[in-house]
Design a protein around this motif. Sequence first.
Motif, PDB file in Angstrom:
ATOM      1  N   ALA A 103       0.826  -1.206   0.000  1.00  0.00           N
ATOM      2  CA  ALA A 103       0.000   0.000   0.000  1.00  0.00           C
ATOM      3  C   ALA A 103       0.860   1.256   0.000  1.00  0.00           C
ATOM      4  O   ALA A 103       0.536   2.254  -0.662  1.00  0.00           O
ATOM      5  N   HIS A 104       1.961   1.207   0.719  1.00  0.00           N
ATOM      6  CA  HIS A 104       2.852   2.363   0.791  1.00  0.00           C
ATOM      7  C   HIS A 104       3.521   2.651  -0.549  1.00  0.00           C
ATOM      8  O   HIS A 104       3.588   3.812  -0.988  1.00  0.00           O
ATOM      9  N   LEU A 105       4.009   1.611  -1.215  1.00  0.00           N
ATOM     10  CA  LEU A 105       4.730   1.801  -2.466  1.00  0.00           C
ATOM     11  C   LEU A 105       3.807   1.949  -3.672  1.00  0.00           C
ATOM     12  O   LEU A 105       4.182   2.545  -4.682  1.00  0.00           O
ATOM     13  N   ASP A 106       2.596   1.389  -3.561  1.00  0.00           N
ATOM     14  CA  ASP A 106       1.612   1.478  -4.644  1.00  0.00           C
ATOM     15  C   ASP A 106       2.198   0.992  -5.977  1.00  0.00           C
ATOM     16  O   ASP A 106       2.116   1.664  -7.003  1.00  0.00           O
ATOM     17  N   LEU A 107       2.774  -0.218  -5.926  1.00  0.00           N
ATOM     18  CA  LEU A 107       3.425  -0.773  -7.112  1.00  0.00           C
ATOM     19  C   LEU A 107       2.838  -2.118  -7.551  1.00  0.00           C
ATOM     20  O   LEU A 107       2.804  -2.414  -8.749  1.00  0.00           O
ATOM     21  N   PHE A 108       2.378  -2.904  -6.595  1.00  0.00           N
ATOM     22  CA  PHE A 108       2.116  -4.314  -6.871  1.00  0.00           C
ATOM     23  C   PHE A 108       0.647  -4.590  -7.176  1.00  0.00           C
ATOM     24  O   PHE A 108      -0.256  -4.027  -6.567  1.00  0.00           O
ATOM     25  N   ASP A 109       0.455  -5.506  -8.116  1.00  0.00           N
ATOM     26  CA  ASP A 109      -0.901  -5.920  -8.497  1.00  0.00           C
ATOM     27  C   ASP A 109      -1.442  -6.966  -7.530  1.00  0.00           C
ATOM     28  O   ASP A 109      -2.658  -7.030  -7.286  1.00  0.00           O
ATOM     29  N   THR A 110      -0.531  -7.783  -6.975  1.00  0.00           N
ATOM     30  CA  THR A 110      -0.937  -8.867  -6.079  1.00  0.00           C
ATOM     31  C   THR A 110       0.107  -9.030  -4.980  1.00  0.00           C
ATOM     32  O   THR A 110       1.299  -8.767  -5.203  1.00  0.00           O
ATOM     33  N   VAL A 111      -0.359  -9.477  -3.815  1.00  0.00           N
ATOM     34  CA  VAL A 111       0.556  -9.733  -2.708  1.00  0.00           C
ATOM     35  C   VAL A 111       0.401 -11.178  -2.247  1.00  0.00           C
ATOM     36  O   VAL A 111      -0.704 -11.644  -1.980  1.00  0.00           O
ATOM     37  N   LEU A 112       1.533 -11.899  -2.177  1.00  0.00           N
ATOM     38  CA  LEU A 112       1.579 -13.248  -1.625  1.00  0.00           C
ATOM     39  C   LEU A 112       2.438 -13.175  -0.366  1.00  0.00           C
ATOM     40  O   LEU A 112       3.572 -12.705  -0.409  1.00  0.00           O
ATOM     41  N   ALA A 113       1.886 -13.627   0.770  1.00  0.00           N
ATOM     42  CA  ALA A 113       2.617 -13.500   2.030  1.00  0.00           C
ATOM     43  C   ALA A 113       2.245 -14.617   2.987  1.00  0.00           C
ATOM     44  O   ALA A 113       1.296 -15.373   2.754  1.00  0.00           O
ATOM     45  N   SER A 114       2.984 -14.705   4.082  1.00  0.00           N
ATOM     46  CA  SER A 114       2.731 -15.722   5.106  1.00  0.00           C
ATOM     47  C   SER A 114       1.452 -15.402   5.872  1.00  0.00           C
ATOM     48  O   SER A 114       1.082 -14.245   6.042  1.00  0.00           O
ATOM     49  N   SER A 115       0.792 -16.470   6.320  1.00  0.00           N
ATOM     50  CA  SER A 115      -0.397 -16.327   7.163  1.00  0.00           C
ATOM     51  C   SER A 115      -0.093 -16.978   8.515  1.00  0.00           C
ATOM     52  O   SER A 115       1.036 -17.408   8.764  1.00  0.00           O
ATOM     53  N   GLU A 116      -1.079 -17.087   9.360  1.00  0.00           N
ATOM     54  CA  GLU A 116      -0.862 -17.646  10.688  1.00  0.00           C
ATOM     55  C   GLU A 116      -0.428 -19.107  10.643  1.00  0.00           C
ATOM     56  O   GLU A 116       0.311 -19.577  11.508  1.00  0.00           O
ATOM     57  N   HIS A 117      -0.866 -19.832   9.608  1.00  0.00           N
ATOM     58  CA  HIS A 117      -0.582 -21.274   9.547  1.00  0.00           C
ATOM     59  C   HIS A 117       0.316 -21.662   8.371  1.00  0.00           C
ATOM     60  O   HIS A 117       0.601 -22.849   8.195  1.00  0.00           O
ATOM     61  N   HIS A 118       0.753 -20.684   7.586  1.00  0.00           N
ATOM     62  CA  HIS A 118       1.506 -21.027   6.374  1.00  0.00           C
ATOM     63  C   HIS A 118       2.662 -20.057   6.189  1.00  0.00           C
ATOM     64  O   HIS A 118       2.454 -18.861   6.004  1.00  0.00           O
ATOM     65  N   ASN A 119       3.890 -20.580   6.264  1.00  0.00           N
ATOM     66  CA  ASN A 119       5.084 -19.749   6.085  1.00  0.00           C
ATOM     67  C   ASN A 119       5.513 -19.790   4.622  1.00  0.00           C
ATOM     68  O   ASN A 119       5.920 -20.836   4.108  1.00  0.00           O
ATOM     69  N   LEU A 120       5.413 -18.685   3.940  1.00  0.00           N
ATOM     70  CA  LEU A 120       5.653 -18.637   2.496  1.00  0.00           C
ATOM     71  C   LEU A 120       7.137 -18.400   2.214  1.00  0.00           C
ATOM     72  O   LEU A 120       7.567 -17.277   1.951  1.00  0.00           O
ATOM     73  N   LYS A 121       7.902 -19.461   2.272  1.00  0.00           N
ATOM     74  CA  LYS A 121       9.333 -19.345   2.029  1.00  0.00           C
ATOM     75  C   LYS A 121       9.819 -20.529   1.204  1.00  0.00           C
ATOM     76  O   LYS A 121       9.304 -21.642   1.318  1.00  0.00           O
TER      77      LYS A 121
END
Length: 480
Positions: A103-121
Amino acid sequence: MTTGSTTPLVVDLDGTLTPTDTLVESIIQLGKQQPLELFKLPFWLFKKRAGFKANLATRLTLPITNLPYTTKLIDYLRNEKLHGRQLILATAAHSNIANAVAAHLDLFDTVLASSEHHNLKGTAKLAAIQQLVGAEFVYAGDSKADLPIWQAAQAAILVNTSSKVSNTVRKNTPIELEFPTENTGSFKIWLRALRVHQWSKNLLLFVPLLTAFSFQDINKLIAITLAFFAFSLTASATYLGNDLWDLDSDRAHPRKKYRPFASAQIPILTGVALAAGLLILGLIIAVNVSLNFFWMLLLYLLATTIYTWTLKAYVLIDVLVLSLLYTLRIIAGMVVLEVPASSWLLAFSVFIFFSLALVKRCSELVALQQRGIETTPGRDYRRTDLVVLWPLGIGSALSAVVIFGLFISAPETQVRYTSPQGLWLVAIGLIYWLARLWIKTARGEMYDDPLVFAVRDFGSRLTILAMIAVTLAAHFITLS
């Protein structure tokens, strides 16, 4: 190689889009915003990494706007976006942080990130990317953990990568672009982080050696030299801790934002480990000097810690504490040398160091005034305070000179010095030197701690050496 704007570009966050680690920064913020929650960290680890990140991210607000960013990469991403390229932020950071950055950079169309049960690495991130865009994508990353993603990508963008990681990627994947590390972690940067130039303040430990005229005693000279290094190593540890604590305010400051931790030129965890090592080494040396000096060093450590955590945010309280920390160095020197405390020296120290602490504060306000900034980040000072701080600082400086004049006339001085009247030349030197510091401050030419400035400034060095020479002459030589 350039693949063209039709291939989706996936960008990592930690170490790539920002050179810092948002997880480590979150722990620091937790300590500042909710310090008692730090005791829960070990228990959160039982929820594995994803749960650990979720507990952190949901309990604090990470100052996204103040984070350091890889500006050249962001400029490239903006240009690609203008040409219609799909940009995706894919990170192992928690979604709260990732969405705030997006939101700050206002660049990306989609965001993929970690959730409470899933570490996205690693492979988990790769699976999420392929599910979203298929097999054709370009990946921008920085670390060894990104290797499986690069191997599956059509092309790679290398950001702040080590030579070992870069060479591995080149063997398997075409390189679209590379943003190399810029002088990060060099020896010069580490010296800046440790503030070795600030060690000159600890020369104050030698003051009792001079005033007691014990510099011909080799044992005392060795002891005070060891004390100097113990103080300096401990001070460097506190400087590292102070910079880590002040990340937010330093990043909002026009000059301090370039400090090694604020600009992410040095990894935070490495800094923490080094601070711990320096502290332990300093305390070991202190114990070997004397037990009383060890307690003095612990007192200094306690005072600087309280100053960093709370007192530095209060107007005038901060400069009073700074002046006392300067005086504490002189008292520590007395403890090492086992010489009695001089009430004249202590009174003189409090006033002159209060003036020097105000020099430091006024120089910061002058710099902000020149940039049109109203308040000091992280401190309760405003530009309008200068009308009070100027006379307060100069008045304190003149009070120190008056105390020195009374010292010259004191009976014990008349007995101790062969030619005590020669000390009036020292008083004149003090007036000149202190006035010079305040003039430099008013001109906006005071860029550092005044004691450090005194070591670097030729006029100050010459004046101080002349005052020391006159003091020695007044003690040993009869002036007719």
